[in-house]
Design an enzyme around this catalytic site. Sequence first.
Site, PDB file in Angstrom:
ATOM      1  N   HIS A  18     -20.362 -57.831  14.200  1.00 47.78           N
ATOM      2  CA  HIS A  18     -20.415 -56.356  14.912  1.00 47.78           C
ATOM      3  C   HIS A  18     -20.815 -56.934  16.076  1.00 47.78           C
ATOM      4  O   HIS A  18     -22.070 -56.890  16.433  1.00 47.78           O
ATOM      5  CB  HIS A  18     -21.159 -55.668  13.844  1.00 47.78           C
TER       6      HIS A  18
ATOM      7  N   MET B 148     -22.030 -55.757  19.601  1.00 47.86           N
ATOM      8  CA  MET B 148     -22.769 -54.617  20.221  1.00 47.86           C
ATOM      9  C   MET B 148     -23.074 -55.350  21.661  1.00 47.86           C
ATOM     10  O   MET B 148     -24.358 -55.655  22.033  1.00 47.86           O
ATOM     11  CB  MET B 148     -23.999 -54.190  19.545  1.00 47.86           C
TER      12      MET B 148
ATOM     13  N   HIS C 128     -23.006 -59.555   7.172  1.00 46.05           N
ATOM     14  CA  HIS C 128     -22.738 -58.741   8.314  1.00 46.05           C
ATOM     15  C   HIS C 128     -23.474 -59.245   9.304  1.00 46.05           C
ATOM     16  O   HIS C 128     -24.929 -59.482   9.580  1.00 46.05           O
ATOM     17  CB  HIS C 128     -23.202 -57.111   8.086  1.00 46.05           C
TER      18      HIS C 128
ATOM     19  N   ASP D 191     -22.609 -48.152   8.437  1.00 47.30           N
ATOM     20  CA  ASP D 191     -23.713 -49.059   9.030  1.00 47.30           C
ATOM     21  C   ASP D 191     -24.879 -48.267   9.561  1.00 47.30           C
ATOM     22  O   ASP D 191     -24.734 -47.729  10.731  1.00 47.30           O
ATOM     23  CB  ASP D 191     -23.150 -50.085  10.079  1.00 47.30           C
TER      24      ASP D 191
ATOM     25  N   MET E 153     -21.184 -45.967  12.804  1.00 47.58           N
ATOM     26  CA  MET E 153     -22.635 -45.935  13.002  1.00 47.58           C
ATOM     27  C   MET E 153     -23.172 -44.854  12.283  1.00 47.58           C
ATOM     28  O   MET E 153     -22.837 -43.950  12.999  1.00 47.58           O
ATOM     29  CB  MET E 153     -22.879 -46.374  14.217  1.00 47.58           C
TER      30      MET E 153
ATOM     31  N   ASP F 143     -24.942 -59.196  13.343  1.00 49.66           N
ATOM     32  CA  ASP F 143     -25.160 -58.024  14.487  1.00 49.66           C
ATOM     33  C   ASP F 143     -25.261 -58.809  15.718  1.00 49.66           C
ATOM     34  O   ASP F 143     -26.522 -59.618  15.884  1.00 49.66           O
ATOM     35  CB  ASP F 143     -26.512 -57.155  14.190  1.00 49.66           C
TER      36      ASP F 143
ATOM     37  N   MET G  70     -25.910 -58.607  19.338  1.00 50.14           N
ATOM     38  CA  MET G  70     -26.656 -57.597  20.538  1.00 50.14           C
ATOM     39  C   MET G  70     -26.558 -58.229  21.992  1.00 50.14           C
ATOM     40  O   MET G  70     -27.498 -59.264  21.943  1.00 50.14           O
ATOM     41  CB  MET G  70     -27.848 -56.867  19.982  1.00 50.14           C
TER      42      MET G  70
ATOM     43  N   SER H 249     -26.799 -56.972   6.196  1.00 53.47           N
ATOM     44  CA  SER H 249     -27.087 -57.297   7.612  1.00 53.47           C
ATOM     45  C   SER H 249     -28.168 -58.313   7.915  1.00 53.47           C
ATOM     46  O   SER H 249     -29.319 -57.957   7.407  1.00 53.47           O
ATOM     47  CB  SER H 249     -27.231 -56.128   8.551  1.00 53.47           C
TER      48      SER H 249
HETATM   49  C1  DX5 Z   1     -28.057 -51.686  13.954  1.00 49.47           C
HETATM   50  C2  DX5 Z   1     -27.181 -52.701  13.114  1.00 49.47           C
HETATM   51  C3  DX5 Z   1     -27.114 -52.556  11.771  1.00 49.47           C
HETATM   52  C4  DX5 Z   1     -28.392 -52.908  11.170  1.00 49.47           C
HETATM   53  C5  DX5 Z   1     -28.640 -52.118  10.106  1.00 49.47           C
HETATM   54  O1  DX5 Z   1     -27.704 -51.791  15.388  1.00 49.47           O
HETATM   55  O2  DX5 Z   1     -25.983 -52.427  13.536  1.00 49.47           O
HETATM   56  O3  DX5 Z   1     -26.249 -53.504  11.118  1.00 49.47           O
HETATM   57  O4  DX5 Z   1     -28.773 -54.112  10.815  1.00 49.47           O
HETATM   58  O5  DX5 Z   1     -30.213 -51.971   9.583  1.00 49.47           O
HETATM   59  P1  DX5 Z   1     -30.653 -51.008   8.605  1.00 49.47           P
HETATM   60  O6  DX5 Z   1     -29.725 -51.206   7.269  1.00 49.47           O
HETATM   61  O7  DX5 Z   1     -32.043 -51.321   8.434  1.00 49.47           O
HETATM   62  O8  DX5 Z   1     -30.391 -49.698   9.150  1.00 49.47           O
HETATM   63 ZN    ZN Z   2     -24.340 -53.758  12.371  1.00 41.88          ZN
END
Ligand code: DX5
Ligand code: ZN
Length: 215
Positions: A64, A66, A31, A171, A135, A33, A35, A6
């Site tokens: 992903h 969010m 990956h 994840d 998650m 993310d 947000m 990620s």
């Molecule tokens: C968290 C993300 C993850 C995050 C994981 O909300 O969806 O993908 O990057 O990070 P680590 O591996 O540091 O927990």
């Molecule tokens: Zn993620």
Amino acid sequence: MKIAPSILSADFLNLANELQKIQAAGADIIHLDVMDGHFVPNLTFGLPIIRQIRKMTDIPLDVHLMVTNAEDYLAELIEMKIDYVSFHQETVYHAHRQLAILREKGVKAGIALNPATPVQTLLPIISDLDFVLLMSVDPGFGGQKFLPLVFPKIEILRQNAAKEKLEIEVDGGINSENAKKLSKNGVDILVAGSFIFSKKDYRKQIESLRGNDVQ
Ligand code: DX5
Ligand code: ZN
């Protein structure tokens, strides 16, 4: 088991370089993310940056979402030929329809579940899913502690998807210890952010998630 770094924990001011390094280190998937500051208390990047990343690499991309309005992102992600797209079950009224929109265009369609969301919520639509993103932390930040409550969820999915081809992705809080157990439990894709990017040698970190020692 595929390893999906990620980039949340990468150096955003050197993103092109980070992407090259992580690919050279043996990443299977990248990956991304997204947000929105509403569904999760943090903001990252959106479609324009994803488009630039898509242009610079052919590696499979896993977006992903969010965000509270995932449906607004789908058409552009399809057009960019993103490989995997997941949205959160907690954010949508019409999960079945959104999965169909993605799958119809050849995108692997997945649903992400927060730690507190029961996996049973997916059983009625299990055959409409290409993958499930479980998650193992509350989403929003990298570097949080792994929650073992994902293990029974993996088992329930495996039991119910026995005859289907369903990929399970986990994840949050992944390290070489829990990776071993997750691999034994039949996880297909492991997402890892801080475990990989907090060290200099990305290859070593990726290999240690696969259970290999690199000198
Ligand atoms: C968290 C993300 C993850 C995050 C994981 O909300 O969806 O993908 O990057 O990070 P680590 O591996 O540091 O927990
Ligand atoms: Zn993620």
